[in-house]
Design an enzyme around this catalytic site. Structure first.
Site, PDB file in Angstrom:
ATOM      1  CG  HIS A 100      -1.683  -1.213   1.470  1.00 60.17           C
ATOM      2  ND1 HIS A 100      -2.551  -1.726   0.548  1.00 60.17           N
ATOM      3  CD2 HIS A 100      -1.710  -2.059   2.530  1.00 60.17           C
ATOM      4  CE1 HIS A 100      -3.091  -2.839   1.023  1.00 60.17           C
ATOM      5  NE2 HIS A 100      -2.591  -3.055   2.218  1.00 60.17           N
ATOM      6  CD  GLU A 117      -3.107  -3.279   5.913  1.00 61.09           C
ATOM      7  OE1 GLU A 117      -4.129  -2.827   5.360  1.00 61.09           O
ATOM      8  OE2 GLU A 117      -2.527  -4.291   5.505  1.00 61.09           O
ATOM      9  NE  ARG A 195      -4.839  -8.781  -6.586  1.00 58.53           N
ATOM     10  CZ  ARG A 195      -5.794  -8.197  -7.294  1.00 58.53           C
ATOM     11  NH1 ARG A 195      -5.656  -8.040  -8.592  1.00 58.53           N
ATOM     12  NH2 ARG A 195      -6.897  -7.772  -6.710  1.00 58.53           N
TER      13      ARG A 195
END
Length: 321
Positions: A100, A117, A195
């Protein structure tokens, strides 16, 4: 206005790696048979949780803020958009290798947002683990070659996990959740994911899912990472409850609350609180009214709520800004 605990109806996501545990074990009776993610606290263009019942039934977090932003979100929520997202994730199969961006490396003009996160391991099968950062420094050319030929996992850290572990995934850190894990993820309000490798799996359309190698290479940290579980604060330990800070950063704060009988908490106007039950069951008490909470269920506590209690025998993850 009168403010009360607001039970949330999550937004469900079906991906090819999802399983059935959220439906069968975490009280998601209305979820699809195979559910990968339950967006418990979300206000995003890709999905939103809504108030499940009462006077604000069907309202999103944005719609609540239109009523009174400071009262619902809190004075510490400075941004126009809601700052935090909380998910339950059932990884029956391993997730793709991904990365990310940060707020700095995201391309805001294209709708990208930074995504930091924190993972709390709700449950896991024996020998389950995660990929967490590079085991040695590699070059951009080696990264692209290994992502294309499928050998990328050879240069990643494999970290075994146990129930109750906590990990913080910095933007730019390559990572993936392994198979057989249920995770509670507390994160920036972002769905920007690049990805890197997906094991040549095919989606429902029969095609391999797209990779984002060019953007991943621009945001990734190629330095080695020494993976460490976050050190949970010793916190406060009493006969009736314990409360420990799991993690704090500029985007959110997260606490683990173990209720043995009762705990008194307060929303003081600075921030909302989000209550997610990951074990056991209990009751939220506010103004002489009880609100039941079961494993897998969550409540949005308005910033102006004031004092409330949780009684029962349960483990709660509490998040706020």
């Amino acid at each position: 206005m009168i403010y009360t605990p607001l039970k949330l109806q999550p937004c469900y996501k079906e991906y090819l790696w999802g399983g059935t545990r959220l439906k069968t074990e975490y009280n998601k009776v209305d979820a699809p048979d195979a559910t990968a993610e339950s967006w418990e606290l979300a206000d995003h263009r890709d999905g939103a949780s809504v108030v499940a019942e009462g006077q604000y039934k069907g309202c999103t977090l944005s719609q609540l803020s239109e009523q009174n932003k400071m009262a619902f979100w809190g004075t510490d929520c400075k941004r126009e958009t809601f700052p935090v997202m909380v998910k339950l994730i059932d990884a029956q199969k391993k997730l793709s290798i991904q990365v990310h961006p940060s707020d700095i490396t995201a391309r805001a003009a294209f709708g990208e947002q930074g995504k930091a996160e924190m993972w709390y391991i709700v449950d896991c099968e024996p020998h389950a683990g995660i990929y967490y950062g590079f085991s040695r420094r590699i070059t951009s050319d080696e990264f692209l070659r290994r992502a294309q030929d499928g050998s990328i996992c050879e240069v990643l850290n494999w970290v075994p996990v146990s129930k109750g572990d906590v990990f913080y995934i910095m933007p730019g850190t390559i990572h993936a959740i392994g198979a057989g894990i249920v995770i509670a993820e507390i994160q920036q309000n972002s769905n920007t994911t690049f990805r890197v490798y997906d094991y040549q799996r095919k989606g429902a359309d029969g095609k391999t899912r797209p990779l984002h190698l060019e953007r991943a290479a621009e945001v990734i940290n190629f330095d080695p990472v020494i993976p460490e579980e976050c050190r949970i604060n010793s916190g406060a330990e009493f006969e009736d409850f314990s409360i420990r800070e799991m993690f704090s950063c500029s985007y959110f704060r997260a606490y683990r609350v173990d209720v043995h009988r009762r705990i008194e908490l307060k929303c003081d106007g600075c921030s909302f609180q989000h209550i997610l039950c990951v074990e056991g069951s209990g009751q939220i008490l506010h103004e002489d009214k009880q609100y039941p909470i079961l494993r897998g269920q969550s409540y949005f506590m308005p910033a102006a709520l004031g004092e409330y209690q949780i009684i029962g025998d349960c483990r709660i993850l509490l998040s706020r800004v």
